[in-house]
Design a protein around this motif. Sequence first.
Motif, PDB file in Angstrom:
ATOM      1  N   THR A  51       0.841  -1.190   0.000  1.00 21.94           N
ATOM      2  CA  THR A  51       0.000   0.000   0.000  1.00 21.94           C
ATOM      3  C   THR A  51       0.877   1.242   0.000  1.00 21.94           C
ATOM      4  O   THR A  51       1.770   1.369   0.836  1.00 21.94           O
ATOM      5  CB  THR A  51      -0.914   0.002   1.250  1.00 21.94           C
ATOM      6  N   CYS A  52       0.614   2.108  -0.942  1.00 22.71           N
ATOM      7  CA  CYS A  52       1.404   3.340  -1.036  1.00 22.71           C
ATOM      8  C   CYS A  52       1.161   4.211   0.201  1.00 22.71           C
ATOM      9  O   CYS A  52       0.018   4.462   0.574  1.00 22.71           O
ATOM     10  CB  CYS A  52       1.025   4.105  -2.304  1.00 22.71           C
ATOM     11  N   ALA A  53       2.229   4.676   0.814  1.00 20.03           N
ATOM     12  CA  ALA A  53       2.109   5.488   2.027  1.00 20.03           C
ATOM     13  C   ALA A  53       1.558   6.874   1.735  1.00 20.03           C
ATOM     14  O   ALA A  53       1.021   7.536   2.619  1.00 20.03           O
ATOM     15  CB  ALA A  53       3.462   5.601   2.713  1.00 20.03           C
ATOM     16  N   ALA A  54       1.685   7.320   0.505  1.00 20.44           N
ATOM     17  CA  ALA A  54       1.247   8.675   0.175  1.00 20.44           C
ATOM     18  C   ALA A  54      -0.198   8.722  -0.283  1.00 20.44           C
ATOM     19  O   ALA A  54      -0.975   9.549   0.177  1.00 20.44           O
ATOM     20  CB  ALA A  54       2.153   9.271  -0.891  1.00 20.44           C
ATOM     21  N   CYS A  55      -0.596   7.831  -1.211  1.00 22.99           N
ATOM     22  CA  CYS A  55      -1.950   7.916  -1.762  1.00 22.99           C
ATOM     23  C   CYS A  55      -2.842   6.759  -1.310  1.00 22.99           C
ATOM     24  O   CYS A  55      -4.043   6.782  -1.550  1.00 22.99           O
ATOM     25  CB  CYS A  55      -1.912   7.979  -3.285  1.00 22.99           C
ATOM     26  N   GLY A  56      -2.268   5.734  -0.656  1.00 28.25           N
ATOM     27  CA  GLY A  56      -3.070   4.648  -0.102  1.00 28.25           C
ATOM     28  C   GLY A  56      -3.528   3.613  -1.116  1.00 28.25           C
ATOM     29  O   GLY A  56      -4.309   2.733  -0.776  1.00 28.25           O
ATOM     30  N   ILE A  80       8.732   3.811  -7.968  1.00 28.51           N
ATOM     31  CA  ILE A  80       7.904   5.012  -7.783  1.00 28.51           C
ATOM     32  C   ILE A  80       6.441   4.632  -7.953  1.00 28.51           C
ATOM     33  O   ILE A  80       6.085   3.864  -8.853  1.00 28.51           O
ATOM     34  CB  ILE A  80       8.293   6.098  -8.817  1.00 28.51           C
ATOM     35  N   CYS A  81       5.569   5.177  -7.079  1.00 22.19           N
ATOM     36  CA  CYS A  81       4.140   4.909  -7.204  1.00 22.19           C
ATOM     37  C   CYS A  81       3.620   5.515  -8.511  1.00 22.19           C
ATOM     38  O   CYS A  81       3.811   6.703  -8.764  1.00 22.19           O
ATOM     39  CB  CYS A  81       3.396   5.507  -6.009  1.00 22.19           C
ATOM     40  N   PRO A  82       2.950   4.720  -9.348  1.00 20.67           N
ATOM     41  CA  PRO A  82       2.455   5.259 -10.626  1.00 20.67           C
ATOM     42  C   PRO A  82       1.288   6.228 -10.458  1.00 20.67           C
ATOM     43  O   PRO A  82       0.967   6.976 -11.376  1.00 20.67           O
ATOM     44  CB  PRO A  82       2.017   4.006 -11.396  1.00 20.67           C
ATOM     45  N   HIS A  83       0.657   6.236  -9.287  1.00 19.25           N
ATOM     46  CA  HIS A  83      -0.502   7.105  -9.080  1.00 19.25           C
ATOM     47  C   HIS A  83      -0.113   8.482  -8.571  1.00 19.25           C
ATOM     48  O   HIS A  83      -0.688   9.481  -8.962  1.00 19.25           O
ATOM     49  CB  HIS A  83      -1.483   6.458  -8.100  1.00 19.25           C
ATOM     50  N   CYS A  84       0.848   8.536  -7.656  1.00 18.55           N
ATOM     51  CA  CYS A  84       1.185   9.826  -7.042  1.00 18.55           C
ATOM     52  C   CYS A  84       2.670  10.168  -7.155  1.00 18.55           C
ATOM     53  O   CYS A  84       3.096  11.203  -6.660  1.00 18.55           O
ATOM     54  CB  CYS A  84       0.743   9.835  -5.582  1.00 18.55           C
ATOM     55  N   GLN A  85       3.458   9.292  -7.770  1.00 15.74           N
ATOM     56  CA  GLN A  85       4.900   9.529  -7.981  1.00 15.74           C
ATOM     57  C   GLN A  85       5.710   9.499  -6.682  1.00 15.74           C
ATOM     58  O   GLN A  85       6.835  10.005  -6.652  1.00 15.74           O
ATOM     59  CB  GLN A  85       5.157  10.875  -8.697  1.00 15.74           C
TER      60      GLN A  85
HETATM   61 ZN   LIG Z   1       0.936   6.556  -4.343  1.00 15.50          ZN
END
Ligand SMILES: [Zn+2]
Length: 110
Positions: A4-9, A18-23
């Motif tokens: 689970t991405c810590a920034a966008c969840g 790098i998260c493809p949703h929020c970088q």
């Molecule tokens: Zn993210």
Amino acid sequence: MLITCAACGRRISNRQPICPHCQFDFRGSGEGLSLDRARGRVRRDIQTRWRNQSYLGMAVAILGAAAYYWQTGGLALRLDDPPLSLYVMAGGAVWYVFSRVAGVLSGRGS
Ligand SMILES: [Zn+2]
């Protein structure tokens, strides 16, 4: 494996740096955004979505008001037998206010 991405969840593969949703750069590779910046970006995206919703609500309210004016020949309130356009106008106004409030609230906090 999904994490689970810590920034966008969102759920993302841990094979990507790098998260493809929020970088968000969760491996510290230096290519993406820091946690704070990625979170700020997610928050701005949410605010933009709410702002678009408020424009939509405003447009519905204006359309309802125009239809009401056209139906009743004026803007005097007719509450004894309210036409459908009055509900459209009120619904658009509520929609507008709700999305404005939600947009402000989503911009607060961490
Ligand atoms: Zn993210």
